[in-house]
Design an enzyme around this catalytic site. Structure first.
Site, PDB file in Angstrom:
ATOM      1  N   ASN A 100       1.803   7.781   0.980  1.00  0.00           N
ATOM      2  CA  ASN A 100       0.412   7.660   1.436  1.00  0.00           C
ATOM      3  C   ASN A 100       0.148   6.288   2.055  1.00  0.00           C
ATOM      4  O   ASN A 100      -0.996   5.906   2.250  1.00  0.00           O
ATOM      5  CB  ASN A 100      -0.558   7.920   0.278  1.00  0.00           C
ATOM      6  CG  ASN A 100      -0.403   6.906  -0.848  1.00  0.00           C
ATOM      7  OD1 ASN A 100       0.429   5.991  -0.761  1.00  0.00           O
ATOM      8  ND2 ASN A 100      -1.175   7.060  -1.903  1.00  0.00           N
ATOM      9  N   HIS A 159       1.013   3.311   0.741  1.00  0.00           N
ATOM     10  CA  HIS A 159       0.802   2.178  -0.167  1.00  0.00           C
ATOM     11  C   HIS A 159       1.996   1.215  -0.154  1.00  0.00           C
ATOM     12  O   HIS A 159       3.132   1.593   0.136  1.00  0.00           O
ATOM     13  CB  HIS A 159       0.440   2.624  -1.593  1.00  0.00           C
ATOM     14  CG  HIS A 159       1.559   3.158  -2.424  1.00  0.00           C
ATOM     15  ND1 HIS A 159       1.410   4.270  -3.227  1.00  0.00           N
ATOM     16  CD2 HIS A 159       2.828   2.749  -2.632  1.00  0.00           C
ATOM     17  CE1 HIS A 159       2.542   4.506  -3.873  1.00  0.00           C
ATOM     18  NE2 HIS A 159       3.414   3.591  -3.522  1.00  0.00           N
ATOM     19  N   ASP A 204       5.220  -5.150  -8.977  1.00  0.00           N
ATOM     20  CA  ASP A 204       4.304  -4.379  -9.820  1.00  0.00           C
ATOM     21  C   ASP A 204       4.949  -3.919 -11.128  1.00  0.00           C
ATOM     22  O   ASP A 204       6.157  -4.047 -11.321  1.00  0.00           O
ATOM     23  CB  ASP A 204       3.748  -3.169  -9.044  1.00  0.00           C
ATOM     24  CG  ASP A 204       4.833  -2.420  -8.260  1.00  0.00           C
ATOM     25  OD1 ASP A 204       6.032  -2.599  -8.565  1.00  0.00           O
ATOM     26  OD2 ASP A 204       4.487  -1.667  -7.339  1.00  0.00           O
ATOM     27  N   GLU A 228      -3.261   1.236  -3.211  1.00  0.00           N
ATOM     28  CA  GLU A 228      -3.515   2.575  -2.710  1.00  0.00           C
ATOM     29  C   GLU A 228      -4.525   2.570  -1.565  1.00  0.00           C
ATOM     30  O   GLU A 228      -5.278   1.601  -1.390  1.00  0.00           O
ATOM     31  CB  GLU A 228      -4.047   3.454  -3.861  1.00  0.00           C
ATOM     32  CG  GLU A 228      -3.094   3.581  -5.047  1.00  0.00           C
ATOM     33  CD  GLU A 228      -1.918   4.528  -4.786  1.00  0.00           C
ATOM     34  OE1 GLU A 228      -1.480   4.669  -3.633  1.00  0.00           O
ATOM     35  OE2 GLU A 228      -1.437   5.115  -5.772  1.00  0.00           O
TER      36      GLU A 228
END
Ligand code: GLP
Length: 261
Positions: free
Chosen positions: A136, A138, A67, A143
């Protein structure tokens, strides 16, 4: 999923580097998927040491990073291109022309995403994808609630991710709100995944990823569908797991060719 529990992040990173080094030794022109973040830093240091002291050769390796932040050029010290250059690439003999990070400054971001997928295919696919884990759940910048079949695309960062990453970034307000990221579908197409997660803040996501239901609420749980996913955790990030005895049992009963150390 292969779950390897080690005493601490140090031992986990040394093991992770060993796994990557074995891939590169067995296939000198391997295609590696790489990750950024604090988690793999020690692993990269170990790869550098293996290159320096044991001649681990990256000259024919190709890499694709997961990313990049939208709007940051490779010269920006918070860009992932910069991180990779400073943390790994300039310390080993990889051909920088064969290192790929999505271009967050591309005029046409969608075209850049499509081209990134095509470049991965043209390189023959990714042999091993290294992954970290967001608090979380990811992976990359995929997400919670995003598609479990997504491809490389423009992703909107969650508020939690902005808060988590702003510690490194220096400021919440200056953080980009968007990133280009390989999708979950892209990650599932790789031949092998190696995810690292250490420390108490990752314990909940680790538990959901390994033992929770397959769910877009925890994007990393999609690795349950991957034919060859290895997860390296430490005692702290494994604290929420219910089947640690089982994972340790499996780990200690491996056949010789399945052992790493
Ligand atoms: C970032 C990256 C992920 C990384 C994760 C965890 O947002 N996009 O690829 O794995 O968050 O980061 P860290 O290793 O710093 O905890």
């Amino acid at each position: 999923m292969e779950v390897l529990i080690r005493a601490n992040a140090e031992a986990g990173c040394i093991l992770g580097a060993k796994i990557i080094a074995r891939v590169v030794r067995e296939k000198p022109n391997a295609v590696l998927g790489l990750a950024t973040g604090r988690t793999p830093e020690r692993l990269y240091q170990e790869l550098i040491r293996l290159h320096r002291d044991e001649g681990l050769d990256f000259s024919r390796v190709t890499s694709f990073n997961l990313d990049e932040y939208v709007g940051l050029s490779g010269e920006h010290d918070q860009s992932y291109r910069y991180f990779m250059r400073e943390t790994l690439f300039r310390h080993i003999n990889i051909n920088q022309a064969r290192t790929h990070v999505p271009d967050g400054t591309a005029a046409d971001l969608h075209a850049e995403c499509r081209a990134y997928e095509e470049k991965i295919l043209a390189a023959g696919g990714i042999d091993l994808q290294l992954l970290g884990l967001g608090r979380n759940g990811h992976i990359g910048f995929n997400e919670p609630t995003g598609s479990l079949r997504s491809r490389t695309w423009v992703k909107i960062l969650s508020e939690q991710t902005l808060r988590d990453n702003s510690a490194v970034f220096g400021s919440f307000d200056q953080m980009p709100r968007h990133a280009l990221s390989m999708g979950i579908g892209t990650i599932l197409d790789t031949r092998r995944c190696l995810l690292l997660a250490f420390g108490p803040p990752k314990a909940r996501a680790v538990e959901q990823m390994i033992e929770g239901p397959l769910s877009a609420m925890c994007p990393a749980s999609a690795l349950q569908l991957h034919p060859r996913a290895t997860v390296i955790v430490d005692e702290a990030s494994a604290a929420g797991l219910h089947y640690t005895d089982h994972y340790r049992w499996i780990d200690s009963h491996k056949l010789d060719w399945q052992k790493y150390d």
